[in-house]
Enzyme design. Structure first.
Site, PDB file in Angstrom:
ATOM      1  N   HIS A  70       0.868  -1.188   0.000  1.00  0.00           N
ATOM      2  CA  HIS A  70       0.000   0.000   0.000  1.00  0.00           C
ATOM      3  C   HIS A  70       0.896   1.226   0.000  1.00  0.00           C
ATOM      4  CE1 HIS A  70      -3.646  -2.348   0.710  1.00  0.00           C
ATOM      5  NE2 HIS A  70      -2.896  -3.113   1.482  1.00  0.00           N
ATOM      6  N   ARG A  72      -0.158   4.351  -0.762  1.00  0.00           N
ATOM      7  CA  ARG A  72      -0.929   5.473  -0.193  1.00  0.00           C
ATOM      8  C   ARG A  72      -0.996   6.741  -1.036  1.00  0.00           C
ATOM      9  NH1 ARG A  72      -3.275   1.903   2.726  1.00  0.00           N
ATOM     10  NH2 ARG A  72      -2.568   1.573   4.857  1.00  0.00           N
ATOM     11  N   HIS A 186      -9.227 -10.294  -1.421  1.00  0.00           N
ATOM     12  CA  HIS A 186      -9.080 -10.128   0.029  1.00  0.00           C
ATOM     13  C   HIS A 186     -10.268 -10.881   0.617  1.00  0.00           C
ATOM     14  CE1 HIS A 186      -8.893  -7.335   3.723  1.00  0.00           C
ATOM     15  NE2 HIS A 186     -10.090  -7.880   3.819  1.00  0.00           N
ATOM     16  N   ASP A 312       1.966  -6.955   2.447  1.00  0.00           N
ATOM     17  CA  ASP A 312       0.809  -6.160   2.873  1.00  0.00           C
ATOM     18  C   ASP A 312       1.280  -4.927   3.659  1.00  0.00           C
ATOM     19  OD1 ASP A 312      -1.732  -5.216   3.224  1.00  0.00           O
ATOM     20  OD2 ASP A 312      -2.438  -6.854   4.503  1.00  0.00           O
TER      21      ASP A 312
HETATM   22  O1  DOR Z   1      -4.450  -4.477   7.673  1.00  0.00           O
HETATM   23  C1  DOR Z   1      -4.756  -4.126   6.540  1.00  0.00           C
HETATM   24  N1  DOR Z   1      -4.472  -2.885   6.118  1.00  0.00           N
HETATM   25  N2  DOR Z   1      -5.393  -4.973   5.736  1.00  0.00           N
HETATM   26  C2  DOR Z   1      -5.886  -4.592   4.539  1.00  0.00           C
HETATM   27  O2  DOR Z   1      -6.450  -5.410   3.859  1.00  0.00           O
HETATM   28  C3  DOR Z   1      -5.753  -3.194   4.101  1.00  0.00           C
HETATM   29  C4  DOR Z   1      -4.606  -2.558   4.736  1.00  0.00           C
HETATM   30  C5  DOR Z   1      -4.598  -1.048   4.573  1.00  0.00           C
HETATM   31  O3  DOR Z   1      -4.787  -0.576   3.453  1.00  0.00           O
HETATM   32  O4  DOR Z   1      -4.353  -0.346   5.565  1.00  0.00           O
END
Ligand code: DOR
Length: 460
Positions: A70, A72, A186, A312
């Site tokens: 991610h 962001r 997911h 992740d």
């Molecule tokens: O813990 C998580 N954070 N699981 C997810 O599926 C999304 C992720 C997030 O984008 O913060």
């Protein structure tokens, strides 16, 4: 000749691994010119003026590939940017990451795909993009998958959420098969998980926190496997976390279904007892499970049920994360620590008295990790073919052989370091390994022949 030598890079004195299971590392130097590997062998002569990176005591493997990060950007630049995440990735030995589409706005349009790929062009690792399955990841209407696929998007996911509507997912699978792309799910049935902030079990009971049961993951996974069987479309399963999930995928693979699966480092090494002090850094989705689940995940990795380790990496800034456990957003950092965490767990397996890793010790090896963290994820994300034009996609996942793109990770399995959240490249600090001493550290990372990390320090 001098000019040619000046452009030569030699990684000297390491042991080369290619990710093949059971293949022993071999002592070899690696010579690189013009972004490609030109020679691999013991005692290569170093041309005058060549740059040398010392790899004494280190393993030299293909650069790692993360299927699940991610970044962001856009929308939450206070948490992370493509620049900060890709620096973290390079420091973690990654030469490619797949950016998840749960940005703001979501990556559900050609414009957004182009924007994130554009941001990744200057990054110290290759940035590929996963597209959303549904518009805004809202689970209601399909995103223009064909338009995104035409830009090279090969993975589609609503990650952060599963697709709750089975009929919609079935339609997405039909499209995916036609387009030659893969859906990545997911697995979380939101009705079953409703309100859960940690794994439902002994610890949630003790701590008085609402739990999400393993069944929330397994119910959606079971439904999805039925739809894969019905449509013939391939599917990848993100961050599997339960023993039941491993068994479902094992059976599906035995039946010949075209499925792949990943596990995160944190689900391999952390269990739900970590939540005991209500520290929000341990809130993650799917939640940390039990030691029995951890043992099953290791077994799944050892027998090939699980194909890949993916981070992740989910940054959240302190102002969001430092809240009471049940109000903090789920997610933890992973890119900079992943290889050290998994390799360190393997190295410590003999000392593992509690049995989560004991049974697979000997069947999983440090060289074999390059299969799970580079070769397999590169294949799932279809990164390549070799294209050394500026900004072009370079081949990922090896091999370490003449003619291959020089995307490499040099890892020192003996170096120990203590994780200091303030010293990480991420804009956020939510690492669950804060203050822990990890054994094993990425020493150098080479992207398209350029050293982007040297002696554990980012370059440029
Ligand atoms: O813990 C998580 N954070 N699981 C997810 O599926 C999304 C992720 C997030 O984008 O913060």
């Amino acid at each position: 000749m001098a000019e040619r030598a000046a452009k030569t890079l030699v990684i000297r004195g390491g042991r080369v691994v290619d990710g093949e299971a059971g293949a022993a590392p071999r002592r070899a130097d690696v010579a690189i010119e013009g972004g490609a590997i030109v020679a691999v062998g013991e005692g290569l002569s170093v041309p005058a003026g060549a740059r040398v990176l010392d790899a004494g005591g280190c393993v030299v493997g293909p650069g790692l590939v993360d299927l699940h990060a991610h970044l962001r950007q856009p929308g939450a630049e206070e948490a992370e940017t493509v620049e900060s995440a890709s620096r973290a990735a390079a420091l973690g030995g990654y030469t490619a990451v797949v950016a998840m589409p749960n940005t703001e706005p979501a990556i559900d349009s050609a414009e957004m795909v182009r924007a994130v790929l554009g941001l990744g062009r200057a990054a110290p690792c290759e940035v590929a993009v996963a597209g959303a399955i549904t518009v805004g990841r809202a689970g209601e209407r399909l995103a223009p998958m064909a338009e995104l696929a035409a830009l090279g998007v090969v993975l589609f996911t609503d990650d952060g959420r599963g697709v709750q509507d089975g009929a919609l997912l079935r339609r997405a699978l039909d499209y995916a098969r036609g387009l030659g792309v893969t859906l990545a799910e997911h697995c979380e049935d939101e009705a079953i998980a409703a309100g859960g902030v940690m794994h439902e079990g002994e610890w949630s009971g003790r701590l008085g926190l609402p739990g999400a049961p393993a069944a929330a993951e397994e119910a959606m996974l079971g439904r999805d496997l039925a739809l894969v069987r019905a449509t013939g479309a391939p599917m990848h399963f993100l961050h599997l976390s339960t023993a039941g999930s491993v068994e479902l995928v094992r059976r599906a693979k035995r039946d010949g279904l075209p499925v792949t699966a990943e596990v995160t480092p944190h689900h391999l090494v952390l269990d739900d007892a970590e939540v005991a002090a209500y520290d929000p850094v341990f809130r993650v989705n799917p939640p940390l499970r039990t030691r029995a689940d951890m043992a099953a995940l290791w077994e799944g990795l050892a027998d090939g049920t699980i194909d890949a380790v993916a981070t992740d990496h989910a940054p959240h800034p302190p102002e969001a994360k430092d809240q009471p456990f049940d109000q903090a957003p789920p997610g933890m950092l992973g890119l900079e620590t992943a290889l050290a965490v998994v390799a360190g767990a393997l190295a410590g397996a003999e000392k593992d008295g509690d049995g989560t890793l004991g049974p697979v010790a000997g069947r999983l090896s440090l060289p074999g990790l390059w299969w799970d963290m580079s070769v397999a994820p590169a294949a799932i994300a279809r990164l390549g073919p070799l294209d050394l034009r500026p900004g072009g996609h370079s081949a990922q996942g090896g091999p370490v052989a003449p003619g291959a793109a020089a995307n490499l990770c040099v890892f020192d399995p003996a170096a120990s370091w203590t994780v200091d959240p303030g010293a990480l490249a991420s804009r956020s600090a939510n690492t669950p390994y804060r203050g822990r001493t990890l054994v094993g550290r990425v020493r150098h990372t080479v992207l398209r022949g350029e050293p982007v990390v040297v002696d554990a320090a980012a370059q440029g």
